[in-house]
Design an enzyme around this catalytic site. Structure first.
Site, PDB file in Angstrom:
ATOM      1  N   VAL A  75     -17.703 -11.284  -5.023  1.00 55.50           N
ATOM      2  CA  VAL A  75     -18.161 -12.452  -6.024  1.00 55.50           C
ATOM      3  C   VAL A  75     -17.035 -13.063  -6.316  1.00 55.50           C
ATOM      4  O   VAL A  75     -16.070 -12.312  -6.148  1.00 55.50           O
ATOM      5  CB  VAL A  75     -18.823 -11.634  -8.306  1.00 55.50           C
ATOM      6  CG1 VAL A  75     -18.647 -13.075  -9.020  1.00 55.50           C
ATOM      7  CG2 VAL A  75     -19.977 -11.331  -8.130  1.00 55.50           C
ATOM      8  N   ILE A 134     -11.686 -15.683  -5.284  1.00 55.32           N
ATOM      9  CA  ILE A 134     -10.783 -15.167  -6.214  1.00 55.32           C
ATOM     10  C   ILE A 134     -10.625 -14.248  -7.380  1.00 55.32           C
ATOM     11  O   ILE A 134     -12.459 -13.086  -7.320  1.00 55.32           O
ATOM     12  CB  ILE A 134     -12.251 -16.193  -7.380  1.00 55.32           C
ATOM     13  CG1 ILE A 134     -12.799 -17.384  -6.788  1.00 55.32           C
ATOM     14  CG2 ILE A 134     -11.809 -16.443  -8.653  1.00 55.32           C
ATOM     15  CD1 ILE A 134     -13.324 -18.554  -7.764  1.00 55.32           C
ATOM     16  N   GLY A 176     -19.061 -21.829   7.567  1.00 55.13           N
ATOM     17  CA  GLY A 176     -18.593 -20.564   7.369  1.00 55.13           C
ATOM     18  C   GLY A 176     -18.710 -19.965   6.194  1.00 55.13           C
ATOM     19  O   GLY A 176     -18.694 -18.852   5.865  1.00 55.13           O
ATOM     20  N   ALA A 230       0.684  -1.054   0.212  1.00 59.90           N
ATOM     21  CA  ALA A 230      -0.262  -0.189   0.167  1.00 59.90           C
ATOM     22  C   ALA A 230       0.633   1.181   0.306  1.00 59.90           C
ATOM     23  O   ALA A 230       0.309   2.170  -0.463  1.00 59.90           O
ATOM     24  CB  ALA A 230      -0.750  -0.196   1.147  1.00 59.90           C
ATOM     25  N   LYS A 285     -24.897 -12.567  -7.276  1.00 61.43           N
ATOM     26  CA  LYS A 285     -23.693 -12.684  -8.409  1.00 61.43           C
ATOM     27  C   LYS A 285     -23.459 -12.484  -9.459  1.00 61.43           C
ATOM     28  O   LYS A 285     -22.547 -11.484 -10.485  1.00 61.43           O
ATOM     29  CB  LYS A 285     -22.733 -14.063  -7.993  1.00 61.43           C
ATOM     30  CG  LYS A 285     -22.415 -14.189  -5.884  1.00 61.43           C
ATOM     31  CD  LYS A 285     -21.708 -15.232  -5.786  1.00 61.43           C
ATOM     32  CE  LYS A 285     -21.497 -15.115  -3.969  1.00 61.43           C
ATOM     33  NZ  LYS A 285     -21.508 -16.518  -3.632  1.00 61.43           N
TER      34      LYS A 285
HETATM   35  N1  HSE Z   1     -22.970 -18.166   1.146  1.00 59.08           N
HETATM   36  C1  HSE Z   1     -22.547 -18.125   0.210  1.00 59.08           C
HETATM   37  C2  HSE Z   1     -21.913 -18.857  -0.908  1.00 59.08           C
HETATM   38  C3  HSE Z   1     -20.497 -16.992   0.949  1.00 59.08           C
HETATM   39  O1  HSE Z   1     -21.516 -20.392  -0.408  1.00 59.08           O
HETATM   40  O2  HSE Z   1     -21.056 -18.990  -1.688  1.00 59.08           O
HETATM   41  C4  HSE Z   1     -20.228 -16.070  -0.620  1.00 59.08           C
HETATM   42  O3  HSE Z   1     -20.276 -15.691  -1.192  1.00 59.08           O
END
Ligand code: HSE
Length: 411
Positions: free
Chosen positions: A127, A131, A182, A31, A200
């Site tokens: 999105v 990636i 998560g 940065a 997305k």
């Molecule tokens: N819940 C989303 C997934 C998290 O499973 O792709 C990432 O955007």
């Protein structure tokens, strides 16, 4: 030194703090200045952290602090993320975000405000998780006329489909595991019903074709109706079932945007994208096909993209980055039932399977018949020839049987 703030300390927000602190030295080199987390907004208490003193419950402490130049919005949801982001951009702060719902609903408006205020609104993490895909589309593929984007855009559903196919695990168990790891949204309905993938593909379509695509205009179907019989028939046909988001630009300037589970031939690279991985394929008139692949969900992969945006925003405090698109007119997204498709169909015969097969052949011509172990005696599964979806559905209504499943093929 540049002060930044983080709004939200959930899975992604805690990952952003972790990466900024752990990689502080390396990040400051990139940065060209050190990045200091001055405030973290969250209504919950987080005692015992090395940075517990930075928490606030008051948004105005961030908004009114002139030293904070860049804010990471990783709270998710439309409200109050929309109001907060708007206020921050209007006050001249750059905002980076992982919030696909907000970008898909309000991206055109927020990008316009950012442009007016000469600040940045960046959302690489919205999105494909970790990636890099939005920047490459906007920058590296800028020379191309892009005409199609398609991909596996939801890690949770891909994780579920992979485990159901390879390990035969039941839906609920795999979903619970995705939540533990998560990957899933707070309300996993958004994952399994396709809404997350829809947001997305809206963002990808907007970026690729230059006009906003609203989620309400996108035909969206999730994976909850997929049965093990469908999975077996797909295998017989040399395919796997994947949740596919797809956007195509037609010659008439209209855009076809859809999200649905599809039979993906095993020779297609998307068939081999497994677990939480996502893949996005972009088609351009100069470059041909380009594929982006990586971890599409999870704390650190998503934080990786958010922190990269923070670094970018810090490096460009008074220069605009490349992301932008315009609002769209009504009718910009075409009616998906006019798309030309082939359908996999599973039907339970009213009377006898042979009568059903004869009727299906009368309606569709020669059929590609499918089989599976344990197939019921009154069941017929086949793949139709190409036709408009509207026409195929009208023909299916004339069958002498009950249609149990229809799944489109990805061609
Ligand atoms: N819940 C989303 C997934 C998290 O499973 O792709 C990432 O955007």
């Amino acid at each position: 030194m540049i002060d930044v703030a983080i709004m939200g300390h959930g899975v992604v927000g805690s990952g952003v703090a972790e990466v900024l602190l752990k990689n502080a030295e390396h990040i400051s080199e990139k940065a060209k200045t050190s990045i200091n987390i001055k405030k973290i907004l969250d209504l919950r208490e987080f005692p015992g952290l090395t940075y517990s003193d930075k928490f606030t419950k008051d948004f105005n402490e961030i908004l009114d602090d002139p030293d904070i130049r860049v804010v990471a919005e990783v709270m998710g949801g439309l409200h109050p993320a929309y109001e907060f982001t708007k206020a921050l951009l209007e006050s001249g702060k750059s905002v980076v975000s992982s919030n696909k719902e907000l970008v898909a609903e309000k991206g055109d408006e927020l990008l316009r405000i950012a442009e007016e205020k000469n600040v940045n609104y960046l959302f690489e993490a919205s999105v494909g998780g970790g990636i890099p895909v939005l920047r490459p589309i906007a920058q590296c593929l800028a020379a191309n006329g892009l005409y199609e984007v398609q991909g596996i855009l939801n890690g949770t559903t891909n994780f579920i489909m992979t485990k159901m196919v390879s390990d035969g695990e039941p839906f609920e168990e795999v979903l619970a595991e995705a939540q533990r790891l998560g990957y899933a949204e707070k309300d996993p309905t958004a994952d399994v019903e396709g809404h997350d993938a829809c947001r997305k593909i809206c963002i990808l379509a907007a970026l690729a074709f230059g006009k906003h695509v609203y989620p309400k205009d996108v035909y969206t179907e999730g994976i909850t109706k997929i049965t093990s019989a469908d999975i077996q028939y797909a295998d017989f046909a040399g395919c796997v079932i994947k949740l596919i988001g797809r956007a195509r630009m037609a010659d008439n300037g209209k855009c076809s945007v859809t999200v649905y589970p599809a039979f993906v031939p095993k020779k297609n690279q998307l068939a081999h994208v497994e677990d939480v991985f996502n893949a996005v394929m972009v088609r351009g008139d100069a470059v041909g096909d380009v594929m982006f692949y990586g971890r599409g969900a999870g704390k650190l992969p998503t934080a990786s993209a958010v922190v990269a945006d923070i670094i970018d925003a810090v490096k460009h405090l008074s220069a605009r980055k490349y992301l932008s698109w315009a609002p769209a007119e009504d009718g910009y997204v075409s009616d998906h039932t006019e798309d030309t498709v082939r359908l996999y169909v599973r039907v339970k015969a009213d009377k006898c399977r042979d009568c059903l097969r004869a009727k299906a052949e009368e309606l569709f011509g020669e059929l590609q018949l499918l089989g599976r172990n344990g197939e019921a005696g009154d069941e017929l599964a086949f793949i139709t020839p190409f036709a408009s979806e509207k026409q195929l559905m009208a023909q299916l209504a004339k069958l002498n049987g009950t249609v149990l499943s229809t799944i489109r093929l990805l061609d």
